[in-house]
Enzyme design. Sequence first.
Site, PDB file in Angstrom:
ATOM      1  N   TRP A 129     -31.730-132.253 -13.359  1.00 18.15           N
ATOM      2  CA  TRP A 129     -31.698-133.646 -13.844  1.00 18.15           C
ATOM      3  C   TRP A 129     -30.270-134.174 -13.865  1.00 18.15           C
ATOM      4  O   TRP A 129     -30.020-135.333 -13.509  1.00 18.15           O
ATOM      5  CB  TRP A 129     -32.356-133.768 -15.217  1.00 18.15           C
ATOM      6  CG  TRP A 129     -33.794-133.373 -15.167  1.00 18.15           C
ATOM      7  CD1 TRP A 129     -34.385-132.311 -15.785  1.00 18.15           C
ATOM      8  CD2 TRP A 129     -34.841-134.007 -14.402  1.00 18.15           C
ATOM      9  NE1 TRP A 129     -35.715-132.243 -15.457  1.00 18.15           N
ATOM     10  CE2 TRP A 129     -36.022-133.268 -14.615  1.00 18.15           C
ATOM     11  CE3 TRP A 129     -34.889-135.107 -13.560  1.00 18.15           C
ATOM     12  CZ2 TRP A 129     -37.244-133.603 -14.018  1.00 18.15           C
ATOM     13  CZ3 TRP A 129     -36.094-135.455 -12.960  1.00 18.15           C
ATOM     14  CH2 TRP A 129     -37.251-134.702 -13.199  1.00 18.15           C
ATOM     15  N   ASP A 136     -28.342-137.438 -21.846  1.00 23.07           N
ATOM     16  CA  ASP A 136     -29.774-137.480 -21.563  1.00 23.07           C
ATOM     17  C   ASP A 136     -30.463-136.624 -22.633  1.00 23.07           C
ATOM     18  O   ASP A 136     -30.315-135.405 -22.651  1.00 23.07           O
ATOM     19  CB  ASP A 136     -30.001-136.899 -20.164  1.00 23.07           C
ATOM     20  CG  ASP A 136     -31.477-136.823 -19.778  1.00 23.07           C
ATOM     21  OD1 ASP A 136     -32.340-137.077 -20.635  1.00 23.07           O
ATOM     22  OD2 ASP A 136     -31.749-136.492 -18.603  1.00 23.07           O
ATOM     23  N   LYS A 188     -41.964-136.520 -23.982  1.00 21.43           N
ATOM     24  CA  LYS A 188     -41.909-135.176 -24.581  1.00 21.43           C
ATOM     25  C   LYS A 188     -42.128-135.246 -26.092  1.00 21.43           C
ATOM     26  O   LYS A 188     -43.112-134.709 -26.588  1.00 21.43           O
ATOM     27  CB  LYS A 188     -40.572-134.503 -24.276  1.00 21.43           C
ATOM     28  CG  LYS A 188     -40.566-133.725 -22.980  1.00 21.43           C
ATOM     29  CD  LYS A 188     -40.097-134.503 -21.833  1.00 21.43           C
ATOM     30  CE  LYS A 188     -39.964-133.639 -20.598  1.00 21.43           C
ATOM     31  NZ  LYS A 188     -39.697-134.439 -19.411  1.00 21.43           N
TER      32      LYS A 188
HETATM   33  N1  PMP Z   1     -34.099-135.897 -17.792  1.00 26.32           N
HETATM   34  C1  PMP Z   1     -34.682-134.798 -18.283  1.00 26.32           C
HETATM   35  C2  PMP Z   1     -33.869-133.877 -19.128  1.00 26.32           C
HETATM   36  C3  PMP Z   1     -36.018-134.528 -17.991  1.00 26.32           C
HETATM   37  O1  PMP Z   1     -36.610-133.432 -18.484  1.00 26.32           O
HETATM   38  C4  PMP Z   1     -36.759-135.430 -17.195  1.00 26.32           C
HETATM   39  C5  PMP Z   1     -38.209-135.253 -16.883  1.00 26.32           C
HETATM   40  N2  PMP Z   1     -38.811-134.106 -17.204  1.00 26.32           N
HETATM   41  C6  PMP Z   1     -36.097-136.547 -16.683  1.00 26.32           C
HETATM   42  C7  PMP Z   1     -34.783-136.773 -17.024  1.00 26.32           C
HETATM   43  C8  PMP Z   1     -36.787-137.530 -15.795  1.00 26.32           C
HETATM   44  O2  PMP Z   1     -37.582-138.315 -16.550  1.00 26.32           O
HETATM   45  P1  PMP Z   1     -38.687-139.304 -15.958  1.00 26.32           P
HETATM   46  O3  PMP Z   1     -39.730-138.471 -15.315  1.00 26.32           O
HETATM   47  O4  PMP Z   1     -39.133-140.039 -17.181  1.00 26.32           O
HETATM   48  O5  PMP Z   1     -37.984-140.190 -14.982  1.00 26.32           O
END
Ligand code: PMP
Length: 334
Positions: free
Chosen positions: A76, A146, A170
């Site tokens: 990520w 994040d 989450k």
């Molecule tokens: N950042 C983290 C730490 C994640 O775990 C995730 C998705 N699991 C995301 C960003 C991406 O999020 P989204 O699917 O809502 O775009």
Amino acid sequence: VNYQGCGMSVMEMSHRSKEFKAIIEKAEQDLRDLMDIPDSYKVLFLQGGGSLQFSMIPLNLFHKSKKADYIITGSWAKKAAKEAAKFGKVNILASSEEDVFTYIPKVNPEKFSKDADYFYITYNNTIYGTRYTEIPDTANVPLVADLSSMILSEELDLTKFGLVFAGAQKNIGPAGVTIVIVREDLIGLASPRIPTLLDYQIHAKNGSLYNTPPCYAIYMAGLTFQWIKEQGGVSAMQKINEEKAALLYGAIDNSSLFHCPVAEKDRSLMNVVFVTGDEVLDKKFIAQAKEEGLINLGGHRTVGGMRASIYNAMPVKGVQALVNFMQKFERENI
Ligand code: PMP
């Protein structure tokens, strides 16, 4: 279907109705109470998931040096850095990729770019099971984090951050709403050329109601905020989360079959990653666990092994059931 006697469900009411206004205002106030959000920060309810923030952050925060420091602690963070590099200069300060992201790299603050527009971290790494336990001191450079997979799971001092964000799916509610908490001085820096809907200022000025927000997801988020308050707030959630994590990591560390690849000091409270070291046995474990009602234990498709995501909604007894099953599996397979 008849929210507080108004004759409509939240799904069908106008986002400009007084009923919905009360819902979004209460959700924001409850989140402010739970996270102790200072008045100098705006709370935005946006769409586009965590991933859109990978673009909105550079689009809004690059304004002076158009430079940002990133620490790469997983895919990520990598995706966020790749996106930012489209709009400015990304300086990768450190990465733990060569060790499959099993730890959080410690960086000497002397290496931080003094003139960066921001400094970016992924607080909890959902796939690899690591988390920050020490926040980098970035002095005057705004720290961006994040929080997607850890928001509301442990106490955080928000004054250390310029901007934090998290997708809801989450610890908050159904996918569809993304929370951004941003210090006011970081709003309004964007070039007027960026798309209107990607400008934090537009959303801040309009109380997240510039266009139709994800009303139902915001309503559900508000219910979760109330539920967390009823549990005793974030400090009470943190206590439960620490108890759950200690139970599971303890079982793994005391086992001669299972092993946690993550550095002990950096272990996530939310995502517990473990392996047997034998892919066939891992698959057998996941399949048999499913038969016992312990579902969703497969590791992320990119890393394999096992991952128990023990978000706020998972009770201690759920983790205890997993530990009991792990012990039974070990007796039968060693
Ligand atoms: N950042 C983290 C730490 C994640 O775990 C995730 C998705 N699991 C995301 C960003 C991406 O999020 P989204 O699917 O809502 O775009």
